[in-house]
Design a protein around this motif. Structure first.
Motif, PDB file in Angstrom:
ATOM      1  N   ASN A 132      -6.463  -1.913  -1.010  1.00 18.81           N
ATOM      2  CA  ASN A 132      -7.437  -1.652   0.062  1.00 18.81           C
ATOM      3  C   ASN A 132      -8.278  -2.895   0.360  1.00 18.81           C
ATOM      4  O   ASN A 132      -8.605  -3.185   1.516  1.00 18.81           O
ATOM      5  CB  ASN A 132      -8.351  -0.486  -0.334  1.00 18.81           C
ATOM      6  CG  ASN A 132      -7.683   0.858  -0.119  1.00 18.81           C
ATOM      7  OD1 ASN A 132      -7.048   1.083   0.903  1.00 18.81           O
ATOM      8  ND2 ASN A 132      -7.811   1.753  -1.067  1.00 18.81           N
TER       9      ASN A 132
ATOM     10  N   HIS B  81       0.833  -1.212   0.000  1.00 16.99           N
ATOM     11  CA  HIS B  81       0.000   0.000   0.000  1.00 16.99           C
ATOM     12  C   HIS B  81       0.867   1.260   0.000  1.00 16.99           C
ATOM     13  O   HIS B  81       0.559   2.231  -0.700  1.00 16.99           O
ATOM     14  CB  HIS B  81      -0.904  -0.022   1.235  1.00 16.99           C
ATOM     15  CG  HIS B  81      -2.069   0.914   1.131  1.00 16.99           C
ATOM     16  ND1 HIS B  81      -3.159   0.659   0.334  1.00 16.99           N
ATOM     17  CD2 HIS B  81      -2.302   2.120   1.717  1.00 16.99           C
ATOM     18  CE1 HIS B  81      -4.016   1.660   0.441  1.00 16.99           C
ATOM     19  NE2 HIS B  81      -3.523   2.556   1.280  1.00 16.99           N
ATOM     20  N   LYS B  82       1.941   1.254   0.777  1.00 18.53           N
ATOM     21  CA  LYS B  82       2.814   2.437   0.873  1.00 18.53           C
ATOM     22  C   LYS B  82       3.457   2.765  -0.476  1.00 18.53           C
ATOM     23  O   LYS B  82       3.593   3.935  -0.850  1.00 18.53           O
ATOM     24  CB  LYS B  82       3.889   2.210   1.932  1.00 18.53           C
ATOM     25  CG  LYS B  82       3.360   2.326   3.353  1.00 18.53           C
ATOM     26  CD  LYS B  82       4.465   2.101   4.377  1.00 18.53           C
ATOM     27  CE  LYS B  82       3.921   2.255   5.795  1.00 18.53           C
ATOM     28  NZ  LYS B  82       4.972   1.976   6.817  1.00 18.53           N
TER      29      LYS B  82
ATOM     30  N   ILE C  49      -4.455   0.460  -6.191  1.00 14.57           N
ATOM     31  CA  ILE C  49      -4.728   0.962  -4.836  1.00 14.57           C
ATOM     32  C   ILE C  49      -6.037   0.355  -4.315  1.00 14.57           C
ATOM     33  O   ILE C  49      -6.150  -0.014  -3.149  1.00 14.57           O
ATOM     34  CB  ILE C  49      -4.771   2.499  -4.830  1.00 14.57           C
ATOM     35  CG1 ILE C  49      -3.353   3.062  -5.078  1.00 14.57           C
ATOM     36  CG2 ILE C  49      -5.328   3.028  -3.511  1.00 14.57           C
ATOM     37  CD1 ILE C  49      -3.294   4.551  -5.249  1.00 14.57           C
TER      38      ILE C  49
ATOM     39  N   GLU D 157       0.788   4.163  -2.955  1.00 15.00           N
ATOM     40  CA  GLU D 157       0.369   5.539  -2.658  1.00 15.00           C
ATOM     41  C   GLU D 157       1.256   6.561  -3.369  1.00 15.00           C
ATOM     42  O   GLU D 157       0.847   7.705  -3.573  1.00 15.00           O
ATOM     43  CB  GLU D 157       0.397   5.785  -1.151  1.00 15.00           C
ATOM     44  CG  GLU D 157      -0.786   5.172  -0.415  1.00 15.00           C
ATOM     45  CD  GLU D 157      -0.712   5.388   1.084  1.00 15.00           C
ATOM     46  OE1 GLU D 157       0.419   5.550   1.600  1.00 15.00           O
ATOM     47  OE2 GLU D 157      -1.765   5.385   1.742  1.00 15.00           O
TER      48      GLU D 157
END
Length: 772
Positions: free
Chosen positions: A305, A289-290, A301, A293
């Protein structure tokens, strides 16, 4: 000359191993000098793939796709248009998330390839189309039909990379459709071709050199290893699955491409969540996720999630799970992505069901039922049946729950999906237990354990042993119940701490080695210093050597004594830990036996007395559990202890009203002689609040504080109920007698009063010990 061209091209493509950007820059320089026609077309295909597969560079990807179209028109190469269409398919799938366009462009590319007898582009577009039907709609049958036709077009004119990808795709589909041995054979063949390409690449006769796409061979190998890993995990071959996954991770990190690394972290997370290692899964999904982003990739993304929502649900953090899944659902709705929308709505329904929001869960099921028939993926139906079954069971509709779980088990069994079989057999055991059909319950419970071990799924092994313990207990098979309870407790108590303990031991050994090396270095430095002494101080040196020898003699004597003492201390610590561990386990077994006995008693004074005795034993058991788990064997961190005791009592009494627990305790530690009576006092007071302070529809709170004022400690327990009865202190109940007796044992002063509810205060003194 031809040999030099091959070596040069391999050198250029190998630059990709060092950096995505150096590879792109090198290829851009070569592309700028390329002749119009196939030379320019090949460079643009290779560069478009790098731009799409990197950070999703929209402008540069389209620039090179347009170069291919331009060459097709100006150089009169109609088949080049098919290559441009295949690149548009990759662009549409990975960047635009336009699933229909990705399929449409592949089909048109295949039509052109057949029209102009270009087998290379037919195979290239064909395996892409097969993948799209599998990933877009979960339609494995359609995907298989396409790839089986495409394989007939493979000949000597087809580039090895397209050949390997087509074979890999077919192998993966076979493993998912019940032909694993044949499937693995094809996937291994594909990996072998890809590895060979790195040393013996295919020379494209249209350009007289190695294709510019060969800089991406490691990426193709990475995907192949991931497909192998996923297929092995589904079939319970966890050791081989993890080995393939690690190979894929090495290749991803070697690439230096953020998006490829992020995708690999996603695969790692999926692997560990499937095996019940939820902390490791969360770590990899968070890393994924990092990275995402920092990239403009909304589709990925959204996927990230959804995965975070899954692992948060497994960790029972439903608030976080709800936040993540909402983001993923929103994206799926915008893109009309039925397959992913279905899976995400089912997770959303599960989250709301477990939070007790049944009305909202019903609304999600209404939407699911409207679109479930738009997909043709058996495993989606398996998931649908599992979620429906859990919801029916939650509402007490065991008949429909049984039908749904049986349907799910059949789907997963036909697909040889080990994880699905594990979950559905576990739920079947639960349902048969509710129906008091103990033989069927134990049968599916044993199946769940079998599949749990096959999948190496620690979380489900633990849950299945706990479930079997309950099944045997209710069937009056107490020996089998206790055996399964011990296995449950062994997994719960030990497995998740093993890695931390190993790392701790490694760190201790490392520190010992560093200290020993420092001693050696110091001794060498002293020896060198002595050697440099002036002859004038020879006699002084001799005297110093004698003194030093004496000092060393006493030093080593003291050092040996210290080592002996430390060894005895370590043995004492090990012994103390073992004592605490055994006391804790014995108390837990007693608690379990009392629990078994309690379930056989009717509501009344006997049952109440047994339940109260069980909670008192638990308060002492927690003390020994804390001592066993701590490096400091003589003190207990009271904040952690009170928090766990409060949670246990809340789960034990299960108040129907919404009761909040507020704990205010500084970072302090108490010795065992103080902690045990204090824990028993807390047990009586908190239990009393849960039992008597609140009516069914109340909302209330229990506040617990332990503070220090100079040399005095103050314990306060307050609830927002109606308060103590007038004659409360004169009550001769066991609980009240315990509170009086234990308060005296602590040399404490107690006080009962009613201030907006019941308030108990105890003041006592002791030597403070700060927790480390």
């Amino acid at each position: 000359m031809k040999y030099l061209i091959v070596v040069f091209c391999l050198f250029v493509c190998s630059l990709h191993s060092y950096s995505q950007y150096s590879a792109i820059d090198s290829l851009e320089q070569l592309a700028a000098k390329a002749k119009p026609g196939w030379d320019q077309i090949d460079y643009s295909v290779g560069l478009a793939r790098l731009y799409i597969g990197g950070a999703g560079d929209y402008d540069n990807s389209m620039r090179h796709i347009n170069i291919i179209y331009k060459n097709a028109e100006e150089q009169n190469i109609p088949v080049a248009r098919a290559y441009a269409l295949v690149m548009e398919n990759i662009f549409a799938y990975n960047i635009e998330n336009d699933r229909e366009k990705s399929i449409r462009t592949c089909e048109e590319a295949i039509r052109i390839g057949k029209q102009y007898n270009c087998n290379d582009v037919i195979v290239f577009a064909g395996y892409q189309l097969s993948e799209r039907y599998r990933t877009n709609f979960g339609d494995f049958q359609k995907s298989r039909e396409i790839i089986e036709e495409i394989l007939t077009y493979i000949d000597e004119t087809v580039d090895d990379k397209h050949k390997a990808n087509a074979i890999k795709t077919y192998g993966y589909i076979l493993t998912r459709m019940g032909e694993p041995d044949k499937g693995f054979e094809y996937m291994e063949k594909a990996i072998s071709i890809l590895k060979k390409m790195k040393t013996d690449p295919f020379i494209d006769p249209r350009i007289g050199r190695v294709s510019a796409q060969y800089g991406d061979i490691d990426n193709l190998l990475q995907y192949a290893y991931n497909n192998m890993s996923e297929s092995k995990l589904r079939l319970g071959r966890t050791a081989g699955s993890e080995e393939d996954l690690k190979e894929a991770l090495k290749l991803a990190l070697k690439s230096g491409r953020p998006r490829i690394i992020a995708w690999q972290y996603e695969r790692m997370g999926w692997h560990y969540i499937s095996r019940g290692y939820y902390d490791q899964a969360l770590d990899y999904f968070t890393k994924n996720h990092k990275i995402l982003e920092t990239l403009s990739l909304p589709q990925h993304i959204a996927n990230s999630n959804a995965y975070l929502a899954q692992v948060m649900t497994k960790l029972e953090d439903y608030t976080s799970a709800d936040k993540y899944i909402d983001n993923a659902i929103k994206y799926s709705r915008e893109k009309s992505d039925s397959l992913f929308l279905l899976e995400r709505l089912m997770l959303k329904a599960t989250i709301n069901m477990r939070r007790g929001y049944t009305d909202i869960a019903e609304m999600h099921f209404d939407e699911i039922n409207q679109i479930i028939n738009t997909v043709n993926n058996p495993e989606t139906y398996g998931l649908y049946s599992t979620v429906k079954g859990e919801f029916a069971l939650y509402k007490g509709d065991t008949d429909n729950a049984l039908k749904d779980f049986k349907k799910a088990y059949q789907v997963y069994n036909d697909a040889t999906n080990g994880q699905g079989r594990l979950e559905s057999s576990f739920w079947l055991a639960n349902t048969f237990l509710k129906l008091k059909q103990y033989d069927s319950a134990s049968y599916y419970g044993q199946l769940a354990i079998k599949y749990g071990y096959e999948q190496s799924n620690i979380a489900y092994i633990e849950k299945a042993h706990a479930l079997l313990s309950q099944i045997y207990e209710e069937n009056n098979l107490y020996k089998e119940s206790l055996e399964n309870f011990k296995l449950f407790y062994a997994f719960h108590d030990s497995v998740f701490k093993a890695d931390a303990q190993i790392k701790l031991k490694e760190e201790q050994v490392r520190r010992d080695v560093v200290g020993y090396q420092s001693d050696i270095k110091l001794a060498k430095d002293n020896a060198l210093l002595l050697e440099k002494q002036n002859q004038l101080y020879l006699w002084i040196g001799v005297i110093l050597v004698i003194i030093l020898a004496g000092a060393l003699f006493f030093y080593f004597k003291l050092r040996n004594a210290k080592i002996s003492i430390e060894q005895k201390n370590k043995e004492r610590e090990v012994l103390l830990k073992e004592i605490h561990h055994r006391v804790k386990n014995n108390l837990q077994i007693i608690s379990s036996l009392l629990n078994i006995q309690s379930r056989k008693l009717q509501e009344g004074s006997a049952k109440k007395a047994v339940d109260e005795g069980r909670s008192r034993i638990k308060s002492m058991s927690l003390i020994h559990e804390k001592l066993y788990g701590n490096d400091e064997l003589s003190t207990i961190n009271m904040r952690e202890y009170i928090d766990e005791l409060s949670s246990f009592l809340k789960n034990t009494y299960k108040p129907k009203s919404n009761i909040q627990s507020h704990i205010s305790v500084n970072n302090m530690a108490l010795d065992i002689d103080t902690a045990i009576p204090l824990g028993l006092i807390l047990n009586e007071l908190i239990s009393n609040s849960f039992k008597y302070a609140f009516s069914d529809n109340d909302e209330g709170a229990i506040d617990i504080s332990l503070s220090q004022l100079e040399d005095e400690y103050i314990l306060k327990v307050k609830d927002t109920g109606p308060g103590f009865p007038e004659d409360f202190e004169r009550t001769r109940s066991m609980g009240m007698r315990l509170i009086h007796s234990l308060s005296e044992q602590l040399n404490g002063v107690k006080h009962f009063e009613n201030i907006d509810g019941a308030l108990f205060t105890l003041k006592f003194k002791m030597r403070p010990i700060t927790a480390q």
